[in-house]
Design a protein around this motif. Structure first.
Motif, PDB file in Angstrom:
ATOM      1  N   ASN A  15       0.678 -13.354  -7.009  1.00 30.08           N
ATOM      2  CA  ASN A  15       2.257 -13.778  -7.607  1.00 30.08           C
ATOM      3  C   ASN A  15       2.454 -12.879  -8.989  1.00 30.08           C
ATOM      4  O   ASN A  15       2.669 -13.531  -9.891  1.00 30.08           O
ATOM      5  N   ASN A  16       2.027 -11.617  -8.871  1.00 30.49           N
ATOM      6  CA  ASN A  16       2.019 -10.518  -9.926  1.00 30.49           C
ATOM      7  C   ASN A  16       1.663 -11.309 -11.286  1.00 30.49           C
ATOM      8  O   ASN A  16       2.300 -11.195 -12.356  1.00 30.49           O
ATOM      9  N   LEU A  17       0.173 -11.987 -11.283  1.00 28.43           N
ATOM     10  CA  LEU A  17      -0.135 -12.620 -12.310  1.00 28.43           C
ATOM     11  C   LEU A  17       0.490 -13.631 -13.165  1.00 28.43           C
ATOM     12  O   LEU A  17       0.281 -13.890 -14.415  1.00 28.43           O
ATOM     13  N   SER A  18       1.636 -14.232 -12.556  1.00 32.00           N
ATOM     14  CA  SER A  18       2.481 -15.324 -12.972  1.00 32.00           C
ATOM     15  C   SER A  18       1.723 -16.543 -12.711  1.00 32.00           C
ATOM     16  O   SER A  18       1.711 -17.112 -11.413  1.00 32.00           O
ATOM     17  N   ILE A  19       1.295 -17.409 -13.473  1.00 28.24           N
ATOM     18  CA  ILE A  19       0.777 -18.640 -13.478  1.00 28.24           C
ATOM     19  C   ILE A  19       2.126 -19.495 -12.903  1.00 28.24           C
ATOM     20  O   ILE A  19       1.780 -20.421 -12.151  1.00 28.24           O
ATOM     21  N   THR A  20       3.241 -19.346 -13.519  1.00 29.21           N
ATOM     22  CA  THR A  20       4.280 -20.303 -13.173  1.00 29.21           C
ATOM     23  C   THR A  20       4.755 -20.133 -11.791  1.00 29.21           C
ATOM     24  O   THR A  20       5.034 -21.147 -10.932  1.00 29.21           O
ATOM     25  N   LYS A  21       4.757 -18.800 -11.290  1.00 31.57           N
ATOM     26  CA  LYS A  21       4.935 -18.879  -9.768  1.00 31.57           C
ATOM     27  C   LYS A  21       3.925 -19.148  -8.800  1.00 31.57           C
ATOM     28  O   LYS A  21       4.147 -19.905  -7.821  1.00 31.57           O
ATOM     29  N   ALA A  23       2.002 -21.859  -9.616  1.00 27.82           N
ATOM     30  CA  ALA A  23       2.198 -23.220  -9.472  1.00 27.82           C
ATOM     31  C   ALA A  23       3.108 -23.462  -8.574  1.00 27.82           C
ATOM     32  O   ALA A  23       3.226 -24.573  -7.882  1.00 27.82           O
ATOM     33  N   GLU A  24       4.309 -23.031  -8.645  1.00 25.18           N
ATOM     34  CA  GLU A  24       5.375 -23.178  -7.717  1.00 25.18           C
ATOM     35  C   GLU A  24       5.232 -23.127  -6.130  1.00 25.18           C
ATOM     36  O   GLU A  24       5.490 -23.801  -5.408  1.00 25.18           O
ATOM     37  N   LYS A  25       4.198 -22.045  -6.010  1.00 24.19           N
ATOM     38  CA  LYS A  25       3.845 -21.556  -4.575  1.00 24.19           C
ATOM     39  C   LYS A  25       3.088 -22.887  -4.043  1.00 24.19           C
ATOM     40  O   LYS A  25       2.966 -23.070  -2.925  1.00 24.19           O
ATOM     41  N   LEU A  26       2.190 -23.594  -5.104  1.00 22.68           N
ATOM     42  CA  LEU A  26       1.280 -24.403  -4.611  1.00 22.68           C
ATOM     43  C   LEU A  26       1.587 -25.762  -5.016  1.00 22.68           C
ATOM     44  O   LEU A  26       0.798 -26.766  -4.564  1.00 22.68           O
ATOM     45  N   TYR A  27       2.677 -26.012  -5.389  1.00 23.37           N
ATOM     46  CA  TYR A  27       3.285 -27.306  -5.576  1.00 23.37           C
ATOM     47  C   TYR A  27       2.602 -27.993  -6.756  1.00 23.37           C
ATOM     48  O   TYR A  27       2.200 -29.295  -6.260  1.00 23.37           O
ATOM     49  N   THR A  28       2.038 -27.329  -7.564  1.00 26.24           N
ATOM     50  CA  THR A  28       1.330 -28.005  -8.865  1.00 26.24           C
ATOM     51  C   THR A  28       1.788 -27.665  -9.942  1.00 26.24           C
ATOM     52  O   THR A  28       2.895 -27.044 -10.111  1.00 26.24           O
ATOM     53  N   SER A  29       1.156 -28.063 -11.077  1.00 25.71           N
ATOM     54  CA  SER A  29       1.461 -27.751 -12.319  1.00 25.71           C
ATOM     55  C   SER A  29       1.055 -26.551 -13.011  1.00 25.71           C
ATOM     56  O   SER A  29      -0.116 -26.369 -12.644  1.00 25.71           O
ATOM     57  N   GLN A  30       1.788 -25.917 -14.082  1.00 25.89           N
ATOM     58  CA  GLN A  30       1.236 -24.655 -14.704  1.00 25.89           C
ATOM     59  C   GLN A  30      -0.076 -25.088 -15.301  1.00 25.89           C
ATOM     60  O   GLN A  30      -0.976 -24.442 -15.574  1.00 25.89           O
ATOM     61  N   PRO A  31       0.045 -26.152 -16.348  1.00 31.63           N
ATOM     62  CA  PRO A  31      -1.149 -26.402 -17.160  1.00 31.63           C
ATOM     63  C   PRO A  31      -2.186 -26.719 -16.271  1.00 31.63           C
ATOM     64  O   PRO A  31      -3.608 -26.422 -16.595  1.00 31.63           O
ATOM     65  N   GLY A  32      -2.196 -27.337 -15.275  1.00 29.76           N
ATOM     66  CA  GLY A  32      -3.312 -27.739 -14.211  1.00 29.76           C
ATOM     67  C   GLY A  32      -4.028 -26.278 -13.803  1.00 29.76           C
ATOM     68  O   GLY A  32      -5.221 -26.295 -13.832  1.00 29.76           O
ATOM     69  N   ILE A  33      -3.137 -25.520 -13.400  1.00 26.15           N
ATOM     70  CA  ILE A  33      -3.597 -24.011 -13.123  1.00 26.15           C
ATOM     71  C   ILE A  33      -4.373 -23.262 -14.332  1.00 26.15           C
ATOM     72  O   ILE A  33      -5.567 -22.649 -14.125  1.00 26.15           O
ATOM     73  N   SER A  34      -3.819 -23.466 -15.353  1.00 22.42           N
ATOM     74  CA  SER A  34      -4.228 -22.732 -16.498  1.00 22.42           C
ATOM     75  C   SER A  34      -5.717 -23.355 -17.037  1.00 22.42           C
ATOM     76  O   SER A  34      -6.753 -22.747 -17.286  1.00 22.42           O
ATOM     77  N   LYS A  35      -5.818 -24.721 -16.742  1.00 28.91           N
ATOM     78  CA  LYS A  35      -6.946 -25.248 -17.207  1.00 28.91           C
ATOM     79  C   LYS A  35      -8.262 -25.159 -16.000  1.00 28.91           C
ATOM     80  O   LYS A  35      -9.347 -24.915 -16.438  1.00 28.91           O
ATOM     81  N   GLN A  36      -7.870 -24.982 -14.833  1.00 28.89           N
ATOM     82  CA  GLN A  36      -8.805 -24.606 -13.788  1.00 28.89           C
ATOM     83  C   GLN A  36      -9.321 -23.257 -14.225  1.00 28.89           C
ATOM     84  O   GLN A  36     -10.531 -22.898 -13.865  1.00 28.89           O
ATOM     85  N   LEU A  37      -8.315 -22.392 -14.271  1.00 32.83           N
ATOM     86  CA  LEU A  37      -8.943 -21.034 -14.573  1.00 32.83           C
ATOM     87  C   LEU A  37      -9.666 -20.944 -15.848  1.00 32.83           C
ATOM     88  O   LEU A  37     -10.652 -20.166 -15.620  1.00 32.83           O
ATOM     89  N   ARG A  38      -9.450 -21.377 -16.953  1.00 33.42           N
ATOM     90  CA  ARG A  38     -10.245 -21.672 -18.011  1.00 33.42           C
ATOM     91  C   ARG A  38     -11.602 -22.095 -17.605  1.00 33.42           C
ATOM     92  O   ARG A  38     -12.724 -21.652 -17.861  1.00 33.42           O
ATOM     93  N   LEU A  39     -11.722 -23.203 -16.952  1.00 33.47           N
ATOM     94  CA  LEU A  39     -12.996 -23.747 -16.680  1.00 33.47           C
ATOM     95  C   LEU A  39     -13.732 -22.711 -15.700  1.00 33.47           C
ATOM     96  O   LEU A  39     -14.980 -22.652 -15.687  1.00 33.47           O
ATOM     97  N   LEU A  40     -13.278 -22.165 -14.615  1.00 32.95           N
ATOM     98  CA  LEU A  40     -13.658 -21.167 -13.789  1.00 32.95           C
ATOM     99  C   LEU A  40     -14.391 -19.820 -14.423  1.00 32.95           C
ATOM    100  O   LEU A  40     -15.522 -19.527 -14.190  1.00 32.95           O
ATOM    101  N   GLU A  41     -13.735 -19.389 -15.437  1.00 28.17           N
ATOM    102  CA  GLU A  41     -14.034 -18.249 -16.275  1.00 28.17           C
ATOM    103  C   GLU A  41     -15.233 -18.676 -16.983  1.00 28.17           C
ATOM    104  O   GLU A  41     -16.108 -17.887 -17.385  1.00 28.17           O
ATOM    105  N   SER A  42     -15.265 -19.975 -17.389  1.00 31.85           N
ATOM    106  CA  SER A  42     -16.128 -20.556 -18.386  1.00 31.85           C
ATOM    107  C   SER A  42     -17.593 -20.772 -17.782  1.00 31.85           C
ATOM    108  O   SER A  42     -18.687 -20.283 -18.061  1.00 31.85           O
ATOM    109  N   GLU A  43     -17.496 -20.982 -16.408  1.00 33.71           N
ATOM    110  CA  GLU A  43     -18.464 -21.284 -15.455  1.00 33.71           C
ATOM    111  C   GLU A  43     -19.144 -19.860 -15.066  1.00 33.71           C
ATOM    112  O   GLU A  43     -20.568 -19.934 -15.115  1.00 33.71           O
ATOM    113  N   LEU A  44     -18.432 -18.964 -15.001  1.00 29.98           N
ATOM    114  CA  LEU A  44     -18.818 -17.496 -14.482  1.00 29.98           C
ATOM    115  C   LEU A  44     -19.295 -16.845 -15.691  1.00 29.98           C
ATOM    116  O   LEU A  44     -20.017 -15.785 -15.479  1.00 29.98           O
TER     117      LEU A  44
END
Length: 336
Positions: A15-21, A23-44
């Motif tokens: 989605n062109n690197l848009s967290i907002t889009k 989130a809309e596609k996955l029917y979830t919240s933008q903050p939720g995706i941002s948090k999981q992305l930070r956790l994944l990058e931290s783990e890796l």
């Protein structure tokens, strides 16, 4: 690492690197995706995306590799889900097969008679065409299976299983000069116009034309048709001698024509069954293969599916060319 994180990762990239889009596609919240992305990058312990402040502006080189592998993981997860889902489905739906007129009319009726008894709720869509048309349908994934003949490379994404061999029959009227010969050779056939099937790919790939060229002969092919009955009609009308699959000739029904087997003058043909490598083989598909080619064991089927492309091509070519050892059975109609 969670599958949900990989889903978020792919959604952002798609989605062109848009967290907002995403989130809309996955029917979830933008903050939720941002948090999981930070956790994944931290783990890796690596950055998957390039940033300009809080905005994602690109994908890092290592991030591209992570994304590619994440897609593969989720693809396999979907396969696992399909396995369990399909196992619980009833034996119904649509089963599409592309094949030639000869196979459809002379080989498959008995196979389908037994198969339909086992799967009465399954709709069978039988599509007929030339070998080239059949291959095109298979490559475009318009059909589940393809059944045809001819020694041709189908590509790395296609599983090709040689099933049985067959001979051709030469057809001509009772008063034709060939009927006076005790034994017919290729040089005898080269004297007359020939009516036969269309070639798969090109004439140079045909075992028929190759056999003539080995003896420095040129076949005079004046008419081609995919339907054996059409070929017979044109032989009756004096267009030339016919060359068809032996299974398509009946001494009782074709009493006005003479049939001469080419087993001593032309190489045998191999009928193969093919399907896309990424297809999920449902139980009824495996059962169909068993009805069509009962000599192929489940272990052999698995070998064809899972071996690499080069090994698959070598195995198929070895089986098709192994005329002396008869690696494949002759179709049962030739034992009559």
């Amino acid at each position: 690492m969670k599958l949900q994180q990989l889903n978020y990762l792919i959604a952002i990239a798609d989605n062109n690197l848009s967290i907002t889009k995403a989130a809309e596609k996955l029917y979830t919240s933008q903050p939720g995706i941002s948090k999981q992305l930070r956790l994944l990058e931290s783990e890796l312990e690596t950055k998957i995306f390039e940033r300009n402040g809080k905005q994602l502006v690109g994908i890092t080189e290592l991030g591209e590799e992570v994304l590619n592998r994440a897609r593969k993981v989720l693809h396999e997860v979907n396969h696992i889900k399909n396995i369990t889902s399909l196992a619980n489905q009833s034996d119904s739906g649509n089963f599409s097969i592309a094949t030639t007129q000869t196979q459809a009319q002379y080989v498959l009726p008995k196979v389908f008679a037994n198969f339909h008894k086992r799967y009465p709720n399954l709709t069978i869509d039988l599509q007929q065409g030339t070998s080239d048309q059949i291959l095109s349908q298979l490559q475009k994934q318009e059909v589940d299976f393809a059944i045809a003949s001819g020694n041709i490379d189908l590509g790395a994404n296609i599983v090709k299983i040689p099933c049985f061999q067959w001979d051709r029959t030469i057809l001509f009227p009772h008063d034709h000069p060939l009927g006076d010969l005790r034994k017919i050779e290729l040089h005898d056939l080269a004297k007359y116009p020939i009516v036969t099937y269309p070639f798969m790919g090109s004439a140079k790939n045909s075992s028929l034309t190759s056999a003539f060229k080995k003896q420095q002969l040129e076949p005079n092919i004046v008419f081609t048709a995919r339907d054996a009955d059409v070929i017979k009609t044109y032989v009756r009308n004096g267009f030339g001698i016919g060359v068809i699959a032996s299974m398509a000739f009946s001494p009782q029904q074709d009493r006005d024509l003479l049939g001469y087997s080419t087993k001593d003058i032309l190489p045998r043909c191999t009928t193969w069954l093919a399907f896309n490598k990424n297809i999920f083989l449902k139980k009824y598909m495996k059962d169909f293969i068993n009805y069509f080619a009962p000599h192929i064991t489940s272990e052999q089927l698995s070998q064809y599916i899972h071996q690499d492309y080069t090994s698959s091509l070598q195995l198929a070519n070895t089986v098709e060319e192994d005329k002396e050892e008869k690696a494949l059975p002759m179709h049962q109609m030739w034992h009559i």
